[in-house]
Design a protein around this motif. Structure first.
Motif, PDB file in Angstrom:
ATOM      1  N   VAL A  64       0.844  -1.198   0.000  1.00 23.87           N
ATOM      2  CA  VAL A  64       0.000   0.000   0.000  1.00 23.87           C
ATOM      3  C   VAL A  64       0.879   1.248   0.000  1.00 23.87           C
ATOM      4  O   VAL A  64       0.608   2.203  -0.734  1.00 23.87           O
ATOM      5  N   LYS A  65       1.944   1.261   0.776  1.00 21.24           N
ATOM      6  CA  LYS A  65       2.849   2.412   0.812  1.00 21.24           C
ATOM      7  C   LYS A  65       3.436   2.690  -0.569  1.00 21.24           C
ATOM      8  O   LYS A  65       3.492   3.843  -1.007  1.00 21.24           O
ATOM      9  N   VAL A  66       3.847   1.648  -1.271  1.00 17.06           N
ATOM     10  CA  VAL A  66       4.413   1.815  -2.618  1.00 17.06           C
ATOM     11  C   VAL A  66       3.359   2.391  -3.567  1.00 17.06           C
ATOM     12  O   VAL A  66       3.643   3.311  -4.341  1.00 17.06           O
ATOM     13  N   MET A  67       2.126   1.869  -3.495  1.00 15.34           N
ATOM     14  CA  MET A  67       1.057   2.396  -4.359  1.00 15.34           C
ATOM     15  C   MET A  67       0.780   3.858  -4.044  1.00 15.34           C
ATOM     16  O   MET A  67       0.632   4.681  -4.954  1.00 15.34           O
ATOM     17  N   VAL A  68       0.692   4.197  -2.754  1.00 10.43           N
ATOM     18  CA  VAL A  68       0.415   5.571  -2.332  1.00 10.43           C
ATOM     19  C   VAL A  68       1.517   6.511  -2.832  1.00 10.43           C
ATOM     20  O   VAL A  68       1.236   7.555  -3.424  1.00 10.43           O
ATOM     21  N   ASP A  69       2.765   6.141  -2.602  1.00 17.55           N
ATOM     22  CA  ASP A  69       3.885   6.972  -3.051  1.00 17.55           C
ATOM     23  C   ASP A  69       3.841   7.187  -4.561  1.00 17.55           C
ATOM     24  O   ASP A  69       4.021   8.305  -5.049  1.00 17.55           O
ATOM     25  N   TYR A  70       3.609   6.127  -5.297  1.00 15.76           N
ATOM     26  CA  TYR A  70       3.553   6.208  -6.763  1.00 15.76           C
ATOM     27  C   TYR A  70       2.395   7.104  -7.219  1.00 15.76           C
ATOM     28  O   TYR A  70       2.585   7.998  -8.052  1.00 15.76           O
ATOM     29  N   PHE A  72       0.625   9.431  -5.580  1.00 13.34           N
ATOM     30  CA  PHE A  72       0.756  10.829  -5.188  1.00 13.34           C
ATOM     31  C   PHE A  72       1.945  11.510  -5.858  1.00 13.34           C
ATOM     32  O   PHE A  72       1.807  12.609  -6.387  1.00 13.34           O
ATOM     33  N   ASN A  73       3.103  10.886  -5.827  1.00 15.93           N
ATOM     34  CA  ASN A  73       4.334  11.562  -6.246  1.00 15.93           C
ATOM     35  C   ASN A  73       4.665  11.435  -7.729  1.00 15.93           C
ATOM     36  O   ASN A  73       5.232  12.366  -8.312  1.00 15.93           O
ATOM     37  N   ASP A  74       4.320  10.316  -8.354  1.00 18.97           N
ATOM     38  CA  ASP A  74       4.627  10.140  -9.770  1.00 18.97           C
ATOM     39  C   ASP A  74       3.448  10.496 -10.679  1.00 18.97           C
ATOM     40  O   ASP A  74       3.635  11.079 -11.734  1.00 18.97           O
ATOM     41  N   ILE A  75       2.253  10.133 -10.259  1.00 16.82           N
ATOM     42  CA  ILE A  75       1.069  10.368 -11.094  1.00 16.82           C
ATOM     43  C   ILE A  75       0.399  11.697 -10.767  1.00 16.82           C
ATOM     44  O   ILE A  75      -0.199  12.328 -11.623  1.00 16.82           O
TER      45      ILE A  75
END
Length: 132
Positions: A64-70, A72-75
């Motif tokens: 979940v942390k990886v999905m959230v970071d991606y 918010f920060n990449d998309i």
């Protein structure tokens, strides 16, 4: 420790991602889903399922942390939401460890595969909350 996301009849576009261990990248132990992008509010829904042999090891929390970071920060997504069955306390804990806030319960609002009409807890996280 998986979020049993409802199987929506009219689910919009969906991306499935494999969850793997670092030392065994060829072995998929679960899936992560990103779906139902809503352009007007820049919102997306996520879900995840993990093979029960891997529950309690922090893997779902990391996924979940990886999905959230991606997201918010990449998309550049502003709001991420997810739906969890009320009795799935372990998955609710995963979300809360990642900063998600329970917004409430959607009463008899969704059909769940094998269970019929169910209540679901709605959790969300805003980009501004994740930046704190």
């Amino acid at each position: 420790m998986c979020s049993r996301k409802a199987y929506f009849i009219n689910k919009k576009k969906c991306i499935f991602l494999g969850i793997c261990l670092n030392d065994e990248p060829e072995k998929v132990i679960g899936i992560a889903e990103i779906f139902d992008y809503f352009n007007e509010v820049n919102m997306i829904t996520i879900g995840y399922r993990l093979n029960d042999k891997f529950w309690g090891k922090g893997i779902a929390t990391k996924a979940v942390k990886v999905m959230v970071d991606y997201l918010f920060n990449d998309i550049g997504i502003n709001r991420i939401q997810t739906f969890v069955m009320q009795e799935n306390i372990k998955s609710q804990n995963v979300l809360e460890r990642n900063g998600f806030i329970k917004e409430g319960t959607i009463r008899q609002g969704y059909t769940w595969k094998g269970q019929g009409v169910v209540d679901l807890n709605l959790y969300s996280l805003l980009k501004s909350e994740a930046e704190k």
